[in-house]
Design an enzyme around this catalytic site. Structure first.
Site, PDB file in Angstrom:
ATOM      1  N   PRO A   1       5.412  -4.642  12.956  1.00 16.42           N
ATOM      2  CA  PRO A   1       5.965  -5.832  12.319  1.00 16.42           C
ATOM      3  C   PRO A   1       6.112  -5.735  10.800  1.00 16.42           C
ATOM      4  CG  PRO A   1       4.273  -6.440  13.894  1.00 16.42           C
ATOM      5  CD  PRO A   1       4.296  -4.954  13.846  1.00 16.42           C
ATOM      6  N   ASN A   2       7.232  -6.211  10.343  1.00 15.74           N
ATOM      7  CA  ASN A   2       7.558  -6.353   8.913  1.00 15.74           C
ATOM      8  C   ASN A   2       7.883  -5.052   8.188  1.00 15.74           C
ATOM      9  OD1 ASN A   2       7.169  -9.256   8.848  1.00 15.74           O
ATOM     10  ND2 ASN A   2       4.996  -8.815   9.116  1.00 15.74           N
TER      11      ASN A   2
ATOM     12  N   ARG B   1       9.665  -5.591   0.401  1.00 18.31           N
ATOM     13  CA  ARG B   1       8.419  -6.255   0.784  1.00 18.31           C
ATOM     14  C   ARG B   1       7.263  -5.774  -0.092  1.00 18.31           C
ATOM     15  NH1 ARG B   1       4.667  -4.587   5.901  1.00 18.31           N
ATOM     16  NH2 ARG B   1       3.189  -6.277   5.690  1.00 18.31           N
TER      17      ARG B   1
ATOM     18  N   TYR C   1       3.643  -1.439  -1.172  1.00 18.07           N
ATOM     19  CA  TYR C   1       4.282  -0.544  -0.196  1.00 18.07           C
ATOM     20  C   TYR C   1       5.355   0.369  -0.792  1.00 18.07           C
ATOM     21  CZ  TYR C   1       1.857  -3.628   3.034  1.00 18.07           C
ATOM     22  OH  TYR C   1       0.882  -4.338   3.691  1.00 18.07           O
TER      23      TYR C   1
ATOM     24  N   ASN D   1       2.689   3.550  12.790  1.00 15.19           N
ATOM     25  CA  ASN D   1       2.218   2.572  11.807  1.00 15.19           C
ATOM     26  C   ASN D   1       2.310   1.227  12.502  1.00 15.19           C
ATOM     27  OD1 ASN D   1       1.642   0.804   9.768  1.00 15.19           O
ATOM     28  ND2 ASN D   1       2.948   1.787   8.231  1.00 15.19           N
TER      29      ASN D   1
ATOM     30  N   ALA E   1       0.375  -4.916  10.876  1.00 19.74           N
ATOM     31  CA  ALA E   1      -0.684  -5.921  11.063  1.00 19.74           C
ATOM     32  C   ALA E   1      -1.335  -5.832  12.450  1.00 19.74           C
ATOM     33  CB  ALA E   1      -0.118  -7.323  10.836  1.00 19.74           C
TER      34      ALA E   1
ATOM     35  N   GLU F   1      -2.499   7.568  13.624  1.00 19.00           N
ATOM     36  CA  GLU F   1      -2.358   6.255  12.984  1.00 19.00           C
ATOM     37  C   GLU F   1      -2.006   6.451  11.509  1.00 19.00           C
ATOM     38  OE1 GLU F   1      -5.941   3.917  13.271  1.00 19.00           O
ATOM     39  OE2 GLU F   1      -5.274   2.505  11.730  1.00 19.00           O
TER      40      GLU F   1
ATOM     41  N   HIS G   1      -0.804   4.535   7.713  1.00 19.06           N
ATOM     42  CA  HIS G   1      -0.572   3.365   6.854  1.00 19.06           C
ATOM     43  C   HIS G   1      -0.089   3.854   5.500  1.00 19.06           C
ATOM     44  CE1 HIS G   1      -2.493   0.871   9.820  1.00 19.06           C
ATOM     45  NE2 HIS G   1      -3.451   1.789   9.886  1.00 19.06           N
TER      46      HIS G   1
ATOM     47  N   SER H   1      -0.409   2.027   2.727  1.00 23.40           N
ATOM     48  CA  SER H   1      -1.455   1.642   1.772  1.00 23.40           C
ATOM     49  C   SER H   1      -2.820   2.093   2.292  1.00 23.40           C
ATOM     50  CB  SER H   1      -1.455   0.124   1.590  1.00 23.40           C
ATOM     51  OG  SER H   1      -1.770  -0.522   2.820  1.00 23.40           O
TER      52      SER H   1
ATOM     53  N   ARG I   1      -8.296  -2.642   0.611  1.00 24.82           N
ATOM     54  CA  ARG I   1      -7.610  -3.934   0.535  1.00 24.82           C
ATOM     55  C   ARG I   1      -8.495  -5.044   1.119  1.00 24.82           C
ATOM     56  NH1 ARG I   1      -1.732  -3.443   2.681  1.00 24.82           N
ATOM     57  NH2 ARG I   1      -1.689  -5.505   1.705  1.00 24.82           N
TER      58      ARG I   1
HETATM   59  C1  DQA Z   1       0.212  -1.301   6.720  1.00 21.12           C
HETATM   60  C2  DQA Z   1      -1.113  -1.996   6.381  1.00 21.12           C
HETATM   61  C3  DQA Z   1      -1.305  -3.233   7.229  1.00 21.12           C
HETATM   62  O1  DQA Z   1      -2.528  -3.868   6.882  1.00 21.12           O
HETATM   63  C4  DQA Z   1      -0.185  -4.216   6.991  1.00 21.12           C
HETATM   64  O2  DQA Z   1      -0.326  -5.333   7.841  1.00 21.12           O
HETATM   65  C5  DQA Z   1       1.167  -3.604   7.110  1.00 21.12           C
HETATM   66  C6  DQA Z   1       1.393  -2.260   6.600  1.00 21.12           C
HETATM   67  C7  DQA Z   1       0.503  -0.103   5.785  1.00 21.12           C
HETATM   68  O3  DQA Z   1       1.360   0.683   6.126  1.00 21.12           O
HETATM   69  O4  DQA Z   1      -0.105   0.012   4.718  1.00 21.12           O
HETATM   70  O5  DQA Z   1       2.123  -4.254   7.552  1.00 21.12           O
HETATM   71  O6  DQA Z   1       0.141  -0.798   8.042  1.00 21.12           O
END
Ligand code: DQA
Length: 158
Positions: free
Chosen positions: A19-20, A27, A32, A84, A87, A108, A110, A112, A117
């Site tokens: 998502p997102n 964003r 990011y 990735n 959330a 996995e 990410h 960030s 965080r």
């Molecule tokens: C994320 C980190 C997650 O906590 C966040 O909800 C994201 C992006 C990252 O790529 O840093 O949407 O997965």
């Protein structure tokens, strides 16, 4: 694992984004970065091509069920999944169960460093069922994951 005509392991990789992540570029760029998801996918495509990956496919979805289905369908179709989960990482037991149910290894990713965080991001419910986690390096998190997946497929180690 399949071999091609030269006896080299065929490499098929699926890249999943949650998502997102379709909003990357605009964003929260201070967290990011400014690359779009298509920029990231293109960098992976090029790297995969140079490294002799036979197939690299991409799916981004804002829907948990769509990602669950993609993981289920990956059985026998892909050698490695780069994920990735965004959330969903922090609460999706459905995603965790799908990863555990399917014998395709998952890395996995990410952008960030989730451990630096907010506290709710420190927990990954998928971490116990993936091969490993790479976080905090932006685009390089994806590139490093791809390189590791390629090496592991080559050596036939999960
Ligand atoms: C994320 C980190 C997650 O906590 C966040 O909800 C994201 C992006 C990252 O790529 O840093 O949407 O997965």
């Amino acid at each position: 694992m399949q071999l091609n005509g030269e006896g080299v392991n065929v490499k098929r990789i699926l890249v999943l984004n949650g998502p997102n992540l379709n909003l990357l570029g605009t964003r929260e760029p201070e967290i990011y970065g400014r690359l779009t998801l298509e920029d990231i996918n293109e960098a992976l495509r090029q790297r995969a091509h140079t490294a002799g990956v036979d197939e690299i496919d991409f799916l981004q979805s804002n829907f948990e069920g769509e990602l669950v289905e993609a993981i289920q369908k990956a059985r026998g179709r892909y050698d490695y999944i780069l994920l990735n989960a965004a959330a969903l990482t922090h609460y999706s037991i459905a995603l965790r169960d799908a990863i555990a149910a399917v014998p395709v290894p998952v890395i996995e990713i990410h952008l960030s460093n989730i451990h630096r965080r907010e506290e709710f991001r420190h927990t990954s419910v998928i971490a116990p069922v993936v091969v490993g986690q790479i976080c905090g390096f932006g685009l390089d998190s994806y590139i490093a994951a791809l390189d590791i997946a390629i090496r592991r497929i080559q050596k036939d180690t999960k």
